[in-house]
Design an enzyme around this catalytic site. Structure first.
Site, mmCIF file in Angstrom:
data_model
loop_
_atom_site.group_PDB
_atom_site.id
_atom_site.type_symbol
_atom_site.label_atom_id
_atom_site.label_comp_id
_atom_site.label_asym_id
_atom_site.label_seq_id
_atom_site.Cartn_x
_atom_site.Cartn_y
_atom_site.Cartn_z
ATOM 1 C CE LYS A 197 -11.724 11.802 -5.402
ATOM 2 N NZ LYS A 197 -10.439 11.637 -4.770
ATOM 3 C CB CYS A 251 -11.112 6.070 -3.981
ATOM 4 S SG CYS A 251 -10.570 6.536 -2.343
HETATM 5 N N1 SAJ Z 1 -4.698 -1.042 -9.582
HETATM 6 C C1 SAJ Z 1 -4.522 -1.980 -10.582
HETATM 7 N N2 SAJ Z 1 -3.696 -1.675 -11.629
HETATM 8 C C2 SAJ Z 1 -3.044 -0.490 -11.702
HETATM 9 C C3 SAJ Z 1 -3.234 0.477 -10.698
HETATM 10 C C4 SAJ Z 1 -4.075 0.170 -9.640
HETATM 11 O O1 SAJ Z 1 -5.102 -3.070 -10.548
HETATM 12 O O2 SAJ Z 1 -2.292 -0.307 -12.680
HETATM 13 C C5 SAJ Z 1 -5.604 -1.339 -8.455
HETATM 14 C C6 SAJ Z 1 -4.901 -1.350 -7.097
HETATM 15 O O3 SAJ Z 1 -4.252 -2.580 -6.862
HETATM 16 C C7 SAJ Z 1 -6.055 -1.092 -6.179
HETATM 17 C C8 SAJ Z 1 -6.956 -0.154 -6.990
HETATM 18 O O4 SAJ Z 1 -6.548 -0.306 -8.333
HETATM 19 O O5 SAJ Z 1 -6.765 -2.285 -5.896
HETATM 20 C C9 SAJ Z 1 -6.876 1.315 -6.605
HETATM 21 O O6 SAJ Z 1 -5.532 1.680 -6.315
HETATM 22 P P1 SAJ Z 1 -4.878 3.060 -6.804
HETATM 23 O O7 SAJ Z 1 -3.479 3.082 -6.345
HETATM 24 O O8 SAJ Z 1 -5.105 3.232 -8.251
HETATM 25 O O9 SAJ Z 1 -5.765 4.186 -6.135
HETATM 26 P P2 SAJ Z 1 -6.299 4.504 -4.632
HETATM 27 O O10 SAJ Z 1 -7.672 3.933 -4.506
HETATM 28 O O11 SAJ Z 1 -5.317 4.148 -3.597
HETATM 29 O O12 SAJ Z 1 -6.382 6.113 -4.727
HETATM 30 C C10 SAJ Z 1 -7.161 6.723 -5.745
HETATM 31 C C11 SAJ Z 1 -6.295 7.788 -6.456
HETATM 32 N N3 SAJ Z 1 -6.968 8.245 -7.661
HETATM 33 C C12 SAJ Z 1 -6.330 8.293 -8.864
HETATM 34 O O13 SAJ Z 1 -5.183 7.915 -9.007
HETATM 35 C C13 SAJ Z 1 -7.093 8.852 -10.015
HETATM 36 C C14 SAJ Z 1 -6.049 8.952 -5.513
HETATM 37 O O14 SAJ Z 1 -5.358 10.002 -6.165
HETATM 38 C C15 SAJ Z 1 -7.384 9.475 -4.964
HETATM 39 O O15 SAJ Z 1 -7.201 10.570 -4.081
HETATM 40 C C16 SAJ Z 1 -8.038 8.342 -4.213
HETATM 41 O O16 SAJ Z 1 -8.308 7.290 -5.150
HETATM 42 C C17 SAJ Z 1 -9.333 8.857 -3.597
HETATM 43 O O17 SAJ Z 1 -9.335 9.145 -2.380
HETATM 44 O O18 SAJ Z 1 -10.306 9.076 -4.330
#
Ligand code: SAJ
Length: 396
Positions: A197, A251
């Site tokens: 994780k 996360c």
């Molecule tokens: N972000 C970027 N660029 C990208 C992708 C995301 O800047 O290309 C930013 C988003 O805007 C945001 C942050 O990253 O601020 C996180 O967003 P996210 O959509 O990547 O992830 P979370 O935090 O909503 O959910 C993550 C997920 N983990 C992964 O994709 C590895 C989810 O599957 C997990 O279950 C969750 O964390 C968790 O609960 O740990």
């Protein structure tokens, strides 16, 4: 189900929808009351109907106290303390809460993101407090992996990694998840599942840091980073993520620190990625301030700066650890005239929110902070505004 938050409630609701009776436990009486009325306290697509239906059918009940059950699931927060030290006190409190109800043969599963070794610590606590049950409980770790905004779909369809403290516990937990998960169930041990994780989120953080670093480099040499990334991604083995105002949420901006804290000598790239992503927010603040100074010099008055989006990512209302909110609050604290826009929220306790159309007509500087759908097809006349697009919503 102990913990009825962003993960616990949807999981409880999904399990109950399969006809399995679920007793949800939360320390917050108002959450308990809301759920027992068939309502929900968080925003997540499809969750309201599921909870209403489960409660009406008598399959889901909430309470501040546990009852005797066959399976105990724990989904409580694991934040960090000062110095990025992981705080597993909510997990310990959850274990203490269920301790009096445990008996031989019961299955206890931890789903909260946790430092490696937490499931073993849970067992030590149970062994200390209920020595007569030593070796008679099945204890496993199975991390949640769902994406806010797609939780119900992903809960059912994502693969799961399941690690028991022994093989019998792994088997029991596999059997349990097979009742409601369509994705493949992968078995391992508890430590590997815990590490898995942390690594998933650290890996995403690292990839975003690369994109954010590129965005700052490209800005220096006047290259459109969005075009650059889309071209580089045409290579069959390159897949760069998207830059933004920094990384938010509870996360990805948190979990990598668990690894850095526990492995300070080894986790060098992981630490740097966190630092780069945090720095990107500061860098952006500097860019906005530079634009404001240039405007002030040219027009001899303070600019109105519209902060377009406050949530931590597109099309959600969640402001936790949001870099967009941080930028907005920073500008306000510095005395700038800020127009705050967040189409997914009606009211905010401290910020006056205005509709995005109003911001477009009133602002001198438009700062796009989140790729919300409302901003994706705007027809902007750039000679009316200074535009800073930190999230690539305008791209072209
Ligand atoms: N972000 C970027 N660029 C990208 C992708 C995301 O800047 O290309 C930013 C988003 O805007 C945001 C942050 O990253 O601020 C996180 O967003 P996210 O959509 O990547 O992830 P979370 O935090 O909503 O959910 C993550 C997920 N983990 C992964 O994709 C590895 C989810 O599957 C997990 O279950 C969750 O964390 C968790 O609960 O740990």
């Amino acid at each position: 189900m102990v913990g009825l938050g962003y993960i616990g409630l949807p999981t409880a609701a999904l399990i109950a929808s399969r006809g399995i009776r679920v007793h949800g436990v939360d320390i917050n009486p108002s959450i308990v009351e809301t759920i027992n009325q068939g309502k929900i306290h968080i925003i997540e697509p499809d969750l309201d109907g599921l909870v209403r239906n489960d409660v009406e059918r008598g399959l889901l009940k909430a309470s501040t106290q546990p009852i005797e059950a066959d399976v105990y699931l724990i989904a409580v927060p694991t934040p960090f303390k000062d110095g990025h030290e992981p705080d597993i006190s909510y997990v310990e409190s959850a274990v203490r809460l269920i301790l009096p109800y445990l008996s031989e043969g019961k299955l206890v599963i931890l789903e909260s993101t946790s430092p490696v070794g937490t499931t073993e610590k849970m067992r030590q606590l149970m062994d200390r407090e209920r020595p007569e049950l030593q070796g008679k409980l099945h204890i496993a770790y199975c991390p949640e992996r769902v994406l806010p905004g797609r939780i119900i779909y992903e809960l059912e369809n994502n693969d799961r990694v399941i690690g028991g403290l022994d093989e019998a516990a792994t088997r029991k937990a596999m059997e349990f998840y097979s009742a409601f998960v369509k994705g493949t169930l992968h078995q391992t041990n508890a430590r590997t599942a815990e590490m898995c994780k942390l690594v998933e989120n650290a890996s995403r953080d690292l990839n975003i840091a690369f994109a954010n670093e590129l965005s700052m480099i490209c800005d220096k040499v006047d290259i459109n980073v969005w075009e650059l990334i889309s071209l580089a991604n045409r290579h069959p083995r390159v897949n760069i993520l998207q830059p933004g105002p920094g990384v938010g949420g509870h996360c990805i901006a948190v979990d990598p620190w668990f690894l850095v804290h526990d492995f300070p000598q080894e986790a060098k790239v992981i630490r740097t990625a966190r630092e780069v992503n945090d720095y990107k927010t500061e860098w952006l603040m500097g860019k906005i301030e530079q634009a404001a100074a240039a405007f002030q010099q040219e027009h001899q008055r303070d600019p109105k700066i519209a902060c377009m989006g406050l949530a931590f990512k597109a099309d959600i209302d969640d402001l936790r650890e949001s870099p967009a909110l941080e930028v907005t609050q920073h500008l306000i604290a510095k005395g700038y005239h800020v127009l705050a826009v967040e189409p997914n929220i009606e009211e905010h306790p401290t910020l006056k929110l205005i509709p995005y159309q109003k911001a477009l007509t009133e602002a001198d500087i438009l700062v796009f902070l989140v790729r919300h759908k409302e901003f994706r097809n705007l027809n902007l006349k750039s000679d009316h505004h200074i535009i800073i697009d930190s999230c690539g919503v305008l791209k072209a």
